[in-house]
Design a protein around this motif. Sequence first.
Motif, PDB file in Angstrom:
ATOM      1  N   ALA A   1     118.689  87.113 -38.191  1.00 17.37           N
ATOM      2  CA  ALA A   1     118.953  87.889 -36.986  1.00 17.37           C
ATOM      3  C   ALA A   1     120.417  87.858 -36.551  1.00 17.37           C
ATOM      4  O   ALA A   1     120.798  88.592 -35.634  1.00 17.37           O
TER       5      ALA A   1
ATOM      6  N   SER B   1     122.466  91.194 -36.210  1.00 19.36           N
ATOM      7  CA  SER B   1     121.970  92.021 -35.106  1.00 19.36           C
ATOM      8  C   SER B   1     122.398  91.450 -33.756  1.00 19.36           C
ATOM      9  O   SER B   1     122.756  92.189 -32.828  1.00 19.36           O
TER      10      SER B   1
ATOM     11  N   GLN C   1     124.812  93.346 -30.857  1.00 18.12           N
ATOM     12  CA  GLN C   1     124.380  93.599 -29.488  1.00 18.12           C
ATOM     13  C   GLN C   1     125.332  92.992 -28.470  1.00 18.12           C
ATOM     14  O   GLN C   1     125.629  93.611 -27.439  1.00 18.12           O
TER      15      GLN C   1
ATOM     16  N   VAL D   1     113.265  92.041 -37.287  1.00 20.45           N
ATOM     17  CA  VAL D   1     114.546  92.603 -36.831  1.00 20.45           C
ATOM     18  C   VAL D   1     114.560  94.109 -37.032  1.00 20.45           C
ATOM     19  O   VAL D   1     115.002  94.875 -36.151  1.00 20.45           O
ATOM     20  N   ASP D   2     114.093  94.582 -38.186  1.00 13.11           N
ATOM     21  CA  ASP D   2     114.127  96.019 -38.479  1.00 13.11           C
ATOM     22  C   ASP D   2     113.112  96.794 -37.650  1.00 13.11           C
ATOM     23  O   ASP D   2     113.374  97.918 -37.212  1.00 13.11           O
ATOM     24  N   SER D   3     111.938  96.217 -37.422  1.00 12.60           N
ATOM     25  CA  SER D   3     110.862  96.936 -36.734  1.00 12.60           C
ATOM     26  C   SER D   3     110.942  96.806 -35.215  1.00 12.60           C
ATOM     27  O   SER D   3     110.522  97.714 -34.495  1.00 12.60           O
ATOM     28  N   PHE D   4     111.449  95.692 -34.718  1.00 15.99           N
ATOM     29  CA  PHE D   4     111.497  95.462 -33.277  1.00 15.99           C
ATOM     30  C   PHE D   4     112.942  95.165 -32.851  1.00 15.99           C
ATOM     31  O   PHE D   4     113.704  96.078 -32.598  1.00 15.99           O
ATOM     32  N   SER D   5     113.307  93.890 -32.770  1.00 15.48           N
ATOM     33  CA  SER D   5     114.687  93.515 -32.462  1.00 15.48           C
ATOM     34  C   SER D   5     114.873  92.058 -32.848  1.00 15.48           C
ATOM     35  O   SER D   5     113.910  91.359 -33.210  1.00 15.48           O
ATOM     36  N   TRP D   6     116.107  91.569 -32.745  1.00 19.84           N
ATOM     37  CA  TRP D   6     116.388  90.181 -33.101  1.00 19.84           C
ATOM     38  C   TRP D   6     115.647  89.201 -32.202  1.00 19.84           C
ATOM     39  O   TRP D   6     115.385  88.061 -32.578  1.00 19.84           O
ATOM     40  N   ARG D   7     115.288  89.647 -30.996  1.00 23.67           N
ATOM     41  CA  ARG D   7     114.611  88.745 -30.058  1.00 23.67           C
ATOM     42  C   ARG D   7     113.258  88.283 -30.590  1.00 23.67           C
ATOM     43  O   ARG D   7     112.771  87.205 -30.224  1.00 23.67           O
ATOM     44  N   TRP D   8     112.650  89.052 -31.467  1.00 17.81           N
ATOM     45  CA  TRP D   8     111.318  88.698 -31.956  1.00 17.81           C
ATOM     46  C   TRP D   8     111.342  87.556 -32.962  1.00 17.81           C
ATOM     47  O   TRP D   8     110.291  86.969 -33.237  1.00 17.81           O
TER      48      TRP D   8
END
Length: 477
Positions: free
Chosen positions: A33, A36, A40, A159-166
């Motif tokens: 992550a 990404s 941000q 990361v690709d489907s949602f965001s780095w937070r996941w």
Amino acid sequence: MSRYRISQRLVVPVMFVATLFLVVMDGAITTVALPSIARQFHTQAAGIDSVVVVYPVCVGLIIPVSGWLGDRFGGKPVLLGAMGLFTLSSALCGLAGGIGQLVVFRGLQGLSGGLLTPVVGAMLFRTFTAEERLRASRVMTLPQQVAPSVAPMLGGFLVDSFSWRWVFYVNLPFGAAAVLFGLLFLENSREEAPGRFDVAGLLLSASAISLLMFGVCDGAQRGWSSPAIAGSLAAGAVLLAATIAVELRRAEPLLRLRLLRNPLFRGTNVVNLIGLIPFMGAMYMAPLFLQEAQGVSALESGTSTFTEAIGVLLTVQLVSRLYERTGPRPIIAGGLFCVAAVLAVMSTCDLHTSLWTFRLYMFLLGLGMGAVFMPTTVASFSTIAKSDVGQASTVSSVIRQLSMAMAPALVATLLLSTTTAPAAEPPLSSYRTVYLVLSALALLSALHALTLRRPDDAARPPRRPSLPRLHNRATSG
């Protein structure tokens, strides 16, 4: 006492696997992550670097006290408290609004993660006898092997489907489930209360380990000759020497370093210190080579390294049956010789090496390492008294953390030192050099493994030399 009674021979392994898998997965998945996160928060490389380095530094701060806490309060409250803090800090990492907050919350993860592994390891080895540990070892090695292989694929997907937070949020359901399971079923058995808390030992050891971890983890990025890195390593070495001198003189030290006088415990920990570097280095190198040199996707890279876990699972089933017959020495040495040979072959990989060929190499690497982890862990504690298990787990955790930090540092240093332009990608020859160096380290560790003693030999006191029988000669002459 837990409210619902289930055999601790089932409960403790479940907690061990869940805890170790969560900790190892978190360490491996976070690196996916980082790009990404940098985009941000519009941060420079130094900011992202602090997100990575703060975790092992905080682990180094807390590990020395883990054995004392487990002995003082029992494994259950320390383990569940640390798991709760780890889960909470994971949520806070995902909610971070800036790089500063993320570094602080990542530090909390390090503090809790540093408690989890040695405490749950001590609980496991107190629950099982030496013979039972051998059977349980088929499960014990799973999180260490599977998590590094699964993490890149899962992290890339999140990361690709949602965001780095996941990559942080994914810890929440597993952490909450582990805490609930432990509250309901885990019993709080502990040894006799430890002595007075060793404040001097804590200050010296925590400072030494954290400074060494900072220097090793950040040395390749900042440069080994930079004042911050050179000063950190030098200060850490001095404090480490002071820690050894102080702790060996104390009757009730925080770090029971005198356990290293045990030949088998010392020998297996040397294997961990040196022998983990080739494996962890290869796992760190594989995605770099595939994605940067060959230009494959993150998903293709993840599926190409996953075959290592399959090799480990196959070998563990065989090794657990051979251990009682042969002892740890031939198994560990044979596994490390296999690792050395596979890494030497991997040095021949080039831009035209197919992914299926690379997957075969990773599978063979897993076959070799599967013969190292289980017998090393079982043998390490086989001659340790039950009352010393908590302290032994702490010492082993310190050594493993240093080894795991040195592996990517060595790889990064070798790659950077053979790259001419600062922003250029390493040439193919650099990857070959890294594989050959890792192979040499595996060979060195294999030679050391040949000197290990069997557990029954290590536990047996040395025989006194018998006096020569002269009376027969006198009577016959």
